[in-house]
Design a protein around this motif. Structure first.
Motif, PDB file in Angstrom:
ATOM      1  N   VAL A 171       0.695  -1.179  -0.125  1.00 52.31           N
ATOM      2  CA  VAL A 171       0.047  -0.021   0.127  1.00 52.31           C
ATOM      3  C   VAL A 171       0.772   1.263   0.153  1.00 52.31           C
ATOM      4  O   VAL A 171       0.396   2.380  -0.323  1.00 52.31           O
ATOM      5  CB  VAL A 171      -0.889  -0.018   1.311  1.00 52.31           C
ATOM      6  N   CYS A 172       2.122   1.165   0.313  1.00 44.94           N
ATOM      7  CA  CYS A 172       3.098   2.022   0.288  1.00 44.94           C
ATOM      8  C   CYS A 172       3.375   2.641  -1.099  1.00 44.94           C
ATOM      9  O   CYS A 172       4.283   3.662  -1.381  1.00 44.94           O
ATOM     10  CB  CYS A 172       4.347   2.099   1.330  1.00 44.94           C
ATOM     11  N   PHE A 173       3.468   1.762  -2.106  1.00 48.22           N
ATOM     12  CA  PHE A 173       4.072   1.898  -3.530  1.00 48.22           C
ATOM     13  C   PHE A 173       2.915   2.162  -4.323  1.00 48.22           C
ATOM     14  O   PHE A 173       2.169   1.475  -4.731  1.00 48.22           O
ATOM     15  CB  PHE A 173       4.721   0.711  -3.872  1.00 48.22           C
ATOM     16  N   ARG A 174       2.660   3.741  -4.325  1.00 50.20           N
ATOM     17  CA  ARG A 174       1.736   3.942  -5.277  1.00 50.20           C
ATOM     18  C   ARG A 174       2.322   4.622  -6.955  1.00 50.20           C
ATOM     19  O   ARG A 174       3.381   4.607  -7.030  1.00 50.20           O
ATOM     20  CB  ARG A 174       1.135   5.329  -4.842  1.00 50.20           C
ATOM     21  N   ASN A 175       1.014   4.802  -7.713  1.00 49.86           N
ATOM     22  CA  ASN A 175       1.636   5.177  -8.960  1.00 49.86           C
ATOM     23  C   ASN A 175       0.437   6.379  -9.346  1.00 49.86           C
ATOM     24  O   ASN A 175      -0.595   6.408  -9.056  1.00 49.86           O
ATOM     25  CB  ASN A 175       0.844   3.900  -9.992  1.00 49.86           C
ATOM     26  N   ARG A 176       1.156   7.465 -10.039  1.00 49.78           N
ATOM     27  CA  ARG A 176       0.470   8.391 -10.483  1.00 49.78           C
ATOM     28  C   ARG A 176       0.236   8.343 -11.987  1.00 49.78           C
ATOM     29  O   ARG A 176      -0.786   9.023 -12.535  1.00 49.78           O
ATOM     30  CB  ARG A 176       1.369   9.790 -10.293  1.00 49.78           C
ATOM     31  N   SER A 177       0.873   7.319 -12.600  1.00 48.74           N
ATOM     32  CA  SER A 177       0.505   7.072 -13.963  1.00 48.74           C
ATOM     33  C   SER A 177       0.620   5.710 -14.069  1.00 48.74           C
ATOM     34  O   SER A 177       1.639   5.027 -13.833  1.00 48.74           O
ATOM     35  CB  SER A 177       1.681   7.733 -14.972  1.00 48.74           C
ATOM     36  N   PRO A 178      -0.210   4.936 -14.848  1.00 45.88           N
ATOM     37  CA  PRO A 178      -1.465   5.636 -15.376  1.00 45.88           C
ATOM     38  C   PRO A 178      -2.449   5.926 -14.284  1.00 45.88           C
ATOM     39  O   PRO A 178      -2.289   5.483 -13.383  1.00 45.88           O
ATOM     40  CB  PRO A 178      -2.131   4.451 -16.156  1.00 45.88           C
ATOM     41  N   ALA A 179      -3.169   7.222 -14.422  1.00 44.49           N
ATOM     42  CA  ALA A 179      -4.077   7.756 -13.655  1.00 44.49           C
ATOM     43  C   ALA A 179      -4.944   6.831 -12.942  1.00 44.49           C
ATOM     44  O   ALA A 179      -5.359   6.594 -11.765  1.00 44.49           O
ATOM     45  CB  ALA A 179      -4.686   8.937 -14.207  1.00 44.49           C
ATOM     46  N   GLY A 180      -5.554   5.949 -13.824  1.00 46.27           N
ATOM     47  CA  GLY A 180      -6.798   5.118 -13.467  1.00 46.27           C
ATOM     48  C   GLY A 180      -6.048   3.945 -12.148  1.00 46.27           C
ATOM     49  O   GLY A 180      -6.866   3.763 -11.209  1.00 46.27           O
ATOM     50  N   LEU A 181      -4.764   3.460 -12.507  1.00 46.87           N
ATOM     51  CA  LEU A 181      -4.508   2.935 -11.440  1.00 46.87           C
ATOM     52  C   LEU A 181      -4.137   3.252 -10.001  1.00 46.87           C
ATOM     53  O   LEU A 181      -4.591   2.943  -9.194  1.00 46.87           O
ATOM     54  CB  LEU A 181      -2.821   2.147 -11.857  1.00 46.87           C
ATOM     55  N   GLY A 182      -3.516   4.637 -10.113  1.00 50.08           N
ATOM     56  CA  GLY A 182      -3.641   5.402  -9.025  1.00 50.08           C
ATOM     57  C   GLY A 182      -4.708   5.656  -8.275  1.00 50.08           C
ATOM     58  O   GLY A 182      -4.954   5.682  -7.065  1.00 50.08           O
ATOM     59  N   ALA A 183      -5.951   6.142  -8.950  1.00 49.37           N
ATOM     60  CA  ALA A 183      -7.081   6.069  -8.493  1.00 49.37           C
ATOM     61  C   ALA A 183      -7.802   4.903  -7.763  1.00 49.37           C
ATOM     62  O   ALA A 183      -8.146   5.029  -6.752  1.00 49.37           O
ATOM     63  CB  ALA A 183      -8.210   6.481  -9.593  1.00 49.37           C
ATOM     64  N   SER A 184      -7.401   3.768  -8.345  1.00 52.82           N
ATOM     65  CA  SER A 184      -7.856   2.477  -7.749  1.00 52.82           C
ATOM     66  C   SER A 184      -7.246   2.206  -6.570  1.00 52.82           C
ATOM     67  O   SER A 184      -7.604   1.735  -5.526  1.00 52.82           O
ATOM     68  CB  SER A 184      -7.676   1.281  -8.807  1.00 52.82           C
ATOM     69  N   GLN A 185      -5.714   2.502  -6.516  1.00 48.22           N
ATOM     70  CA  GLN A 185      -4.904   2.440  -5.319  1.00 48.22           C
ATOM     71  C   GLN A 185      -5.334   3.417  -4.018  1.00 48.22           C
ATOM     72  O   GLN A 185      -5.832   2.696  -2.991  1.00 48.22           O
ATOM     73  CB  GLN A 185      -3.631   2.770  -5.563  1.00 48.22           C
ATOM     74  N   SER A 186      -5.727   4.365  -4.328  1.00 46.00           N
ATOM     75  CA  SER A 186      -6.256   5.353  -3.603  1.00 46.00           C
ATOM     76  C   SER A 186      -7.642   5.066  -2.845  1.00 46.00           C
ATOM     77  O   SER A 186      -8.002   5.121  -1.881  1.00 46.00           O
ATOM     78  CB  SER A 186      -6.355   6.831  -4.126  1.00 46.00           C
TER      79      SER A 186
END
Length: 306
Positions: A171-186
């Motif tokens: 949960v500490c490794f996030r993605n800003r790109s692609p945006a869809g993945l980052g939104a799903s992680q959040s």
């Protein structure tokens, strides 16, 4: 549950039809039973939970031979050698699974007994549902119980297993790109991170678009390890299984503490996989996504039941 018959002191499940001569245990399968009366199985690590009365009952019980799981092969080639499955109450709130009115011992030569009748009956149903051959892979609750009794002993588990997962929590490794993945992680992980911080003051260092190891406060990790030392081996076994599945201590702890529903728990363990399926489609078949998804659902449900 409709198959369970209630009796005054012991609950036995339905009996299977008599075994034919073709299904009689071979010499190899007879090794499942002990050849002589043994001392009660080791309860190392459970002395505080298993009362002396339970040990005395094991030593002096009428059944002189226990069933040893060491004789049951993991490749599903061991024929079913028992007709009757049941559960038996021990002192101290523990319930033991019985096969043919015999107690069962784990591969570590400890009694297969769990706290609570409902869990023991669920495990007994797993044994009773076996067909001509015993398939250990079809008994997830029994597997977790064995892991709790044989494997989750001492503080080494905390330092060698849980702490590394805390340090590199997914949960500490996030993605800003692609945006869809980052939104799903959040969406799936932020509520759990906030809950950990609010309830346990568990501070995490969140990184973005990086594989660098986060720098979490040492105090947070130490405090959580100290909290785990207060948990029972059965809780630690369930936590270990879900942490392996989700690759996240935070997600695993939230599932164990019933902070999320079953569906939310399943989605939190497969955030990145689910995103890839939405982008590229779901592959069916033996080598597709179906088996992995079904296994994850079964694992999460088993852990919640356990």
């Amino acid at each position: 549950l409709s198959r369970i018959r209630l009796q005054p002191s012991v609950t036995f499940l339905r009996k299977t039809p008599s075994l034919s001569s073709a299904l009689r245990p071979s010499f190899q399968q007879r090794r499942v039973f002990s050849d002589e009366i043994k001392a009660p199985p080791s309860l190392a690590g459970f002395d505080a939970e298993y009362p002396n009365e339970a040990k005395e009952k094991i030593l002096h019980r009428k059944h002189s031979r226990n069933v040893f799981m060491n004789g049951i092969k993991t490749d599903s080639t061991t024929r079913r050698f028992y007709k009757e499955v049941g559960v038996e109450e021990l002192d101290g709130g523990f319930w033991a699974v019985t096969l043919g009115k015999r107690l069962v011992e784990t591969p570590g030569n400890r009694l297969l007994a769990v706290p609570g009748r409902a869990l023991a009956e669920s495990m007994a149903l797993e044994w009773d549902s076996q067909g001509e051959f015993i398939k250990p892979g079809n008994m997830p609750l029994t597997y977790l119980a064995i892991q709790a009794i044989d494997g989750c002993q001492g503080s080494k588990l905390l330092e060698k297993f849980f702490r590394p997962y805390m340090e590199t929590d997914s949960v500490c490794f996030r993605n800003r790109s692609p945006a869809g993945l980052g939104a799903s992680q959040s969406k799936h992980w932020d509520p759990l991170v906030e809950w950990m911080e609010e309830v346990y003051n568990y501070q995490l260092d969140i990184t973005y678009d990086s594989i660098a190891v986060p720098r979490h406060p040492t105090e947070s990790l130490d405090k959580m390890c100290e909290l785990l030392r207060q948990e029972t081996p059965f809780t630690l076994a369930a936590l270990e299984a879900v942490v392996i599945l989700s690759k996240s201590f935070v997600v695993g702890w939230a599932i164990i503490k019933n902070q999320v529903s079953l569906q939310e728990a399943f989605e939190a363990t497969r955030v990145e996989e689910s995103y890839q399926i939405r982008q590229n489609g779901r592959v069916s078949g033996v080598y597709g996504h179906d088996i992995d998804i079904d296994f994850a659902r079964l694992r999460v449900a088993t852990i919640r039941t356990f």
